[in-house]
Design a protein around this motif. Structure first.
Motif, mmCIF file in Angstrom:
data_model
loop_
_atom_site.group_PDB
_atom_site.id
_atom_site.type_symbol
_atom_site.label_atom_id
_atom_site.label_comp_id
_atom_site.label_asym_id
_atom_site.label_seq_id
_atom_site.Cartn_x
_atom_site.Cartn_y
_atom_site.Cartn_z
ATOM 1 N N THR A 1 0.861 -1.201 0.112
ATOM 2 C CA THR A 1 0.067 0.077 0.076
ATOM 3 C C THR A 1 0.832 1.259 -0.171
ATOM 4 O O THR A 1 0.617 2.224 -0.690
ATOM 5 C CB THR A 1 -0.858 0.142 1.152
ATOM 6 N N ILE A 2 2.092 1.344 0.730
ATOM 7 C CA ILE A 2 2.978 2.549 0.708
ATOM 8 C C ILE A 2 3.521 2.353 -0.602
ATOM 9 O O ILE A 2 3.714 3.607 -1.166
ATOM 10 C CB ILE A 2 3.931 2.073 1.893
ATOM 11 N N SER A 3 3.897 1.632 -1.131
ATOM 12 C CA SER A 3 4.396 1.473 -2.652
ATOM 13 C C SER A 3 3.513 1.873 -3.579
ATOM 14 O O SER A 3 3.844 2.925 -4.366
ATOM 15 C CB SER A 3 5.131 0.189 -3.005
ATOM 16 N N TYR A 4 2.301 1.610 -3.565
ATOM 17 C CA TYR A 4 1.162 2.069 -4.150
ATOM 18 C C TYR A 4 1.030 3.639 -4.077
ATOM 19 O O TYR A 4 0.831 4.359 -5.261
ATOM 20 C CB TYR A 4 -0.129 1.342 -3.963
ATOM 21 N N CYS A 5 0.856 4.052 -2.920
ATOM 22 C CA CYS A 5 0.835 5.421 -2.490
ATOM 23 C C CYS A 5 1.998 6.359 -3.019
ATOM 24 O O CYS A 5 1.627 7.392 -3.794
ATOM 25 C CB CYS A 5 0.337 6.059 -1.284
ATOM 26 N N ILE A 6 3.112 5.843 -3.079
ATOM 27 C CA ILE A 6 4.484 6.508 -3.544
ATOM 28 C C ILE A 6 4.163 6.683 -5.089
ATOM 29 O O ILE A 6 4.510 7.663 -5.909
ATOM 30 C CB ILE A 6 5.703 5.715 -3.100
ATOM 31 N N GLY A 7 3.853 5.272 -5.696
ATOM 32 C CA GLY A 7 3.664 5.266 -7.167
ATOM 33 C C GLY A 7 2.900 6.555 -7.611
ATOM 34 O O GLY A 7 2.941 7.249 -8.544
ATOM 35 N N SER A 8 1.607 6.256 -6.935
ATOM 36 C CA SER A 8 0.357 7.151 -7.392
ATOM 37 C C SER A 8 0.725 8.807 -7.331
ATOM 38 O O SER A 8 0.573 9.630 -8.024
ATOM 39 C CB SER A 8 -0.705 6.896 -6.620
ATOM 40 N N THR A 9 1.694 9.250 -6.402
ATOM 41 C CA THR A 9 1.886 10.405 -5.907
ATOM 42 C C THR A 9 2.925 11.089 -6.710
ATOM 43 O O THR A 9 3.023 12.110 -7.138
ATOM 44 C CB THR A 9 2.457 10.615 -4.367
ATOM 45 N N LEU A 10 4.088 10.208 -7.011
ATOM 46 C CA LEU A 10 5.506 10.506 -7.712
ATOM 47 C C LEU A 10 5.082 10.524 -9.109
ATOM 48 O O LEU A 10 5.810 11.374 -9.894
ATOM 49 C CB LEU A 10 6.700 9.863 -7.380
ATOM 50 N N GLY A 11 4.449 9.486 -9.549
ATOM 51 C CA GLY A 11 3.894 9.209 -11.152
ATOM 52 C C GLY A 11 5.271 8.619 -12.074
ATOM 53 O O GLY A 11 6.394 8.511 -11.321
ATOM 54 N N LEU A 12 4.889 8.516 -13.273
ATOM 55 C CA LEU A 12 5.832 7.895 -14.035
ATOM 56 C C LEU A 12 7.130 8.645 -14.334
ATOM 57 O O LEU A 12 8.205 8.093 -14.473
ATOM 58 C CB LEU A 12 5.403 7.538 -15.381
#
Length: 199
Positions: free
Chosen positions: A65-76
């Motif tokens: 969940t933490i990695s999902y939130c980081i990916g969603s926040t920082l983006g590609l």
């Protein structure tokens, strides 16, 4: 691994939870071995089987969940520029993209059993803006299956828990093939169910 075994012997559930959280954030920790060893401790009646599965699942869920939130926040864009510094290179993201395109969101269940892929599926899910609900349903079920599998395997093997690599190489491939077939059948059914009912 010896140092982790010592920590598990000393702090039990706390180390199991923390280590699996960190692994799913992409720290290079031997999750399967840790859970197999905890299964061995269950076999020795030093840990509880159900509690171990709950703790391991919870740590895994928190980490992904933490990695999902980081990916969603920082983006590609961020990961294209800096991903290689945290072992999330474009090649790995492309590989994960290929798997997602082949198996859909069901990969979130299957990915835990694929070394090198499970560590980045949370980030990838966030980057590609998969809805949290769809992400959670698949990823959290997968976490419980993954934790249950390896803790139960360690419990079943008992004193032979440290030979689980031999067993896992034999059975994990069979398991992945079975899961992939199930996911493929579900995908085909969903895509062609109207045509199926016409016949």
């Amino acid at each position: 691994m010896q140092s982790i075994i010592h920590l598990i012997n000393s702090y039990g559930y706390l180390i199991l939870f923390s280590a699996l959280t960190l692994e799913l954030i992409a720290f290079p920790l031997p999750g399967e071995l840790m859970m197999a060893y905890c299964g061995f401790l269950v076999y020795q009646a030093k840990m509880n089987w159900i509690v171990s599965i709950i703790v391991a699942s919870s740590g895994t869920i928190l980490g992904i969940t933490i990695s999902y939130c980081i990916g969603s926040t920082l983006g590609l864009k961020f990961f294209k520029k800096y991903g290689s510094y945290v072992h999330l290179s474009i090649d790995k993201l492309n590989k994960t993209s290929y798997w997602f395109n082949s198996y859909g969101k069901g990969l979130l269940i299957l990915a835990y059993f694929i070394p090198g892929i499970r560590h980045i599926t949370g980030y990838f899910s966030g980057i590609t803006k998969i809805s949290y609900k769809k992400f959670a349903i698949n990823a959290y079920v997968g976490a419980a299956i993954w934790a249950s599998t390896f803790i139960s395997l360690g419990r079943f093997l008992g004193f032979g828990w440290n030979k689980f690599d031999v067993y896992i190489k034999k059975y994990i491939i069979i398991g992945i093939i079975i899961i992939a077939l199930i996911l493929s059948i579900i995908y085909i059914y969903k895509k062609h169910k109207k045509n199926i009912f016409l016949y």
